[in-house]
Design an enzyme around this catalytic site. Structure first.
Site, PDB file in Angstrom:
ATOM      1  N   TYR A   8      -0.214  -2.055   8.685  1.00 10.81           N
ATOM      2  CA  TYR A   8      -1.284  -1.733   9.623  1.00 10.81           C
ATOM      3  C   TYR A   8      -0.734  -1.297  10.987  1.00 10.81           C
ATOM      4  O   TYR A   8      -1.387  -0.554  11.718  1.00 10.81           O
ATOM      5  CB  TYR A   8      -2.211  -2.924   9.811  1.00 10.81           C
ATOM      6  CG  TYR A   8      -3.047  -3.259   8.595  1.00 10.81           C
ATOM      7  CD1 TYR A   8      -2.944  -2.526   7.417  1.00 10.81           C
ATOM      8  CD2 TYR A   8      -3.945  -4.317   8.607  1.00 10.81           C
ATOM      9  CE1 TYR A   8      -3.701  -2.835   6.307  1.00 10.81           C
ATOM     10  CE2 TYR A   8      -4.713  -4.636   7.501  1.00 10.81           C
ATOM     11  CZ  TYR A   8      -4.583  -3.892   6.347  1.00 10.81           C
ATOM     12  OH  TYR A   8      -5.337  -4.195   5.250  1.00 10.81           O
ATOM     13  N   LYS A  44       5.650  -9.783  -2.697  1.00 17.36           N
ATOM     14  CA  LYS A  44       5.908  -8.865  -3.802  1.00 17.36           C
ATOM     15  C   LYS A  44       7.399  -8.559  -3.824  1.00 17.36           C
ATOM     16  O   LYS A  44       7.853  -7.417  -3.780  1.00 17.36           O
ATOM     17  CB  LYS A  44       5.076  -7.584  -3.625  1.00 17.36           C
ATOM     18  CG  LYS A  44       4.998  -6.696  -4.869  1.00 17.36           C
ATOM     19  CD  LYS A  44       4.350  -7.367  -6.058  1.00 17.36           C
ATOM     20  CE  LYS A  44       4.240  -6.374  -7.221  1.00 17.36           C
ATOM     21  NZ  LYS A  44       3.840  -7.035  -8.486  1.00 17.36           N
ATOM     22  N   ASP A  57      -0.043 -10.005  -7.032  1.00 19.13           N
ATOM     23  CA  ASP A  57      -0.956  -9.671  -8.124  1.00 19.13           C
ATOM     24  C   ASP A  57      -1.318 -10.906  -8.930  1.00 19.13           C
ATOM     25  O   ASP A  57      -2.475 -11.105  -9.322  1.00 19.13           O
ATOM     26  CB  ASP A  57      -0.367  -8.580  -9.024  1.00 19.13           C
ATOM     27  CG  ASP A  57       1.101  -8.780  -9.337  1.00 19.13           C
ATOM     28  OD1 ASP A  57       1.745  -9.678  -8.753  1.00 19.13           O
ATOM     29  OD2 ASP A  57       1.634  -8.022 -10.177  1.00 19.13           O
ATOM     30  N   ASP A  70      -5.222  -9.564   3.988  1.00 21.25           N
ATOM     31  CA  ASP A  70      -6.514  -8.921   4.159  1.00 21.25           C
ATOM     32  C   ASP A  70      -7.276  -8.897   2.838  1.00 21.25           C
ATOM     33  O   ASP A  70      -8.475  -9.199   2.774  1.00 21.25           O
ATOM     34  CB  ASP A  70      -6.293  -7.493   4.675  1.00 21.25           C
ATOM     35  CG  ASP A  70      -7.565  -6.851   5.209  1.00 21.25           C
ATOM     36  OD1 ASP A  70      -8.623  -7.506   5.199  1.00 21.25           O
ATOM     37  OD2 ASP A  70      -7.497  -5.689   5.633  1.00 21.25           O
ATOM     38  N   ASP A 123     -10.519 -11.811   1.460  1.00 24.14           N
ATOM     39  CA  ASP A 123     -11.851 -11.348   1.045  1.00 24.14           C
ATOM     40  C   ASP A 123     -12.181 -11.841  -0.361  1.00 24.14           C
ATOM     41  O   ASP A 123     -13.331 -12.214  -0.643  1.00 24.14           O
ATOM     42  CB  ASP A 123     -11.932  -9.823   1.102  1.00 24.14           C
ATOM     43  CG  ASP A 123     -12.323  -9.320   2.484  1.00 24.14           C
ATOM     44  OD1 ASP A 123     -12.370 -10.151   3.405  1.00 24.14           O
ATOM     45  OD2 ASP A 123     -12.567  -8.125   2.640  1.00 24.14           O
TER      46      ASP A 123
END
Length: 364
Positions: A144, A194, A226, A250, A254
Site C-alpha cells: 500500500y 507467505k 491462504d 486487510d 474483513d
C-alpha cells in the site's frame, strides 16, 4: 476533572449516524466515570471534498494534530468514484492520516458472541459458544505504501507496478506488540505470511523466530495466508492472536468480521507512540454503506466499541472501556438486534440505530 482532546471525523454514508450514537454513549460514560472530552468535529472523505475541496482538508489535519486521539467514522461512496484514484475519499483521507501519524499497528478484535452465532454465515457447530480473536495488522508498510508505483506504457505494453517492501524495524516493532498482546491473553500467537513465495515474508518469519526467545510465555506458530483464510472459515476458535502484514491483514480482518456475524460489530484501533503517549485513530471495520445511509438501520456497535478502544489505549480509562464492552454485551444478551443481526429468533427485538444506542446507554 481530566479532559481529553478528540478529533471527531464522522465521514460519509452511515458514518454520521453511527458516530452520533457513539458520542451519546461517550456522554453517558463521562458522567459515570468522572472525565470529559473536548471534541472538535471535522469534515473528512467525501464530506471533506464537498465542503472543502479535499478528502483531508488542512483544517481537519490541524484538528487531528491538536488532538490526543481521532474518532473516525467511514468514508467513500459512489458519488466520488469518478475522481482520480488518489483524490477519492479512501486514498485521499485514510491512507494519508495513517502515513502522517505513523499509525503502524492496527488492532482488530474479532468477537463472535455466543448469542450471535446464528448471525454468522458459518455453521453453528463450527462456532459453538462463539470465539474471540485479536488480529494485529502492520499498517504502514507493504504494497500500500511501497515505492515505486507505476501505471502506464513501457516498451509498447501497458504495465502496472506496485512494490512490496518491508524494513526490519517495521517487522520488529509489530512483532513486539503482537507478542505482548499474546502474553495478555492465552499466550498463543500465530504469525501469518507467505514465506514460501515472498522474500519479504521470509524476513518477516525470520524476525519473529529471532524475537520469540524474548517471550518464553508465548507459543509462536506460523501459517501461510491462504491456509489462514481457509482455517478462519473452518475453525476460527483455533486462533487467539493473529499477526500479519498490511495487505494480508486487510483481507483477513474483513473475513474475520463477516464470520463474526456482521461488519457492524467489529471495532479497530490504529496506534503509534507520540510524545510518549499512545496516539490512535479509532474506527469501525465496516465501510460507509451508502445503500442504507439515512435510514436509521445501521449497526452502531462497531463505532461504539471503537470509542471504547479509544478510552482504553489513548486515555488509559480502563474501567470506562470495560464498562462500554460490558454494556454492548448486555444489550446483545437482552436480544437487541439491528437489521444486520436480526434472525427473528425467539427473544430478539429489532431495533433502529438509535434504539441500539439507547440499549447500550441503559446497560451502562
Amino acid at each position: 476533572m481530566k479532559t481529553y482532546r478528540v478529533a471527531v471525523l464522522p465521514g460519509d454514508g452511515i458514518g454520521p449516524e453511527v458516530m452520533e450514537e457513539a458520542l451519546r454513549v461517550l456522554d453517558a460514560v463521562e458522567c459515570k466515570y468522572g472525565f470529559r472530552t473536548e471534541r472538535t468535529a471535522c469534515h473528512v472523505g467525501g464530506a471533506g471534498i464537498d465542503h472543502c475541496g479535499k478528502a483531508l482538508p488542512a483544517e481537519t489535519l490541524a484538528a487531528c494534530e491538536a488532538a490526543e486521539a481521532i474518532l473516525f467514522g467511514s468514508v467513500g461512496g459512489p458519488k466520488w468514484d469518478a475522481l482520480p484514484p488518489d483524490e477519492r475519499p479512501e486514498r485521499g483521507a485514510l491512507l494519508p492520516l495513517r502515513r502522517h501519524f505513523g499509525l503502524y499497528a492496527n488492532l482488530r478484535p474479532g468477537v463472535c458472541l455466543p448469542e450471535l452465532t446464528a448471525a454468522s454465515p458459518l455453521k453453528e457447530n463450527l462456532i459453538s459458544g462463539g470465539f474471540d480473536i485479536l488480529c494485529i495488522r502492520e499498517l504502514t508498510g507493504g504494497m500500500y505504501f511501497g515505492e515505486p508505483k507505476f501505471y502506464g506504457e513501457r516498451d509498447g505494453e501497458v504495465v502496472a507496478l506496485d512494490t512490496l517492501v518491508y524494513h526490519r524495524y517495521e517487522v520488529e516493532r509489530i512483532a513486539h506488540i503482537a507478542f505482548k498482546a499474546a502474553m495478555g491473553r492465552s499466550g498463543r500467537l500465530c504469525s501469518v505470511d507467505k514465506a514460501n513465495v515472498l522474500t519479504s515474508s521470509v524476513m518477516w518469519r525470520d524476525v519473529f523466530n529471532e524475537l520469540a526467545p524474548q517471550y518464553p510465555e508465548v507459543q509462536l506458530s506460523h501459517m501461510y495466508v491462504d491456509n489462514a483464510a481457509m482455517q478462519l472459515a473452518r475453525k476460527p476458535g483455533q486462533f487467539d492472536v493473529l499477526v500479519t502484514e498490511n495487505t494480508f491483514g486487510d483481507i483477513l480482518t474483513d473475513e474475520m468480521a463477516i464470520i463474526c456475524g456482521s461488519l457492524g460489530m467489529l471495532p479497530s484501533a490504529s496506534l503509534c507512540v507520540r510524545e510518549g503517549n499512545t496516539f490512535g485513530l479509532y474506527e469501525p471495520s465496516g465501510g460507509s454503506a451508502p445503500d442504507i445511509a439515512g435510514q436509521g438501520i445501521a449497526n452502531p456497535i462497531a463505532q461504539i466499541l471503537s470509542m471504547g478502544m479509544m478510552l482504553r489505549y489513548s486515555f488509559g480509562e480502563t474501567a470506562a472501556a470495560d464498562a462500554v464492552d460490558a454494556a454492548v454485551r448486555k444489550a446483545i444478551a437482552q436480544g437487541m438486534r439491528t437489521r444486520d443481526l436480526y434472525t427473528a429468533a425467539a427473544g430478539e427485538s429489532l431495533v433502529s440505530t438509535r434504539g441500539m444506542g439507547d440499549a447500550v446507554i441503559a446497560a451502562l
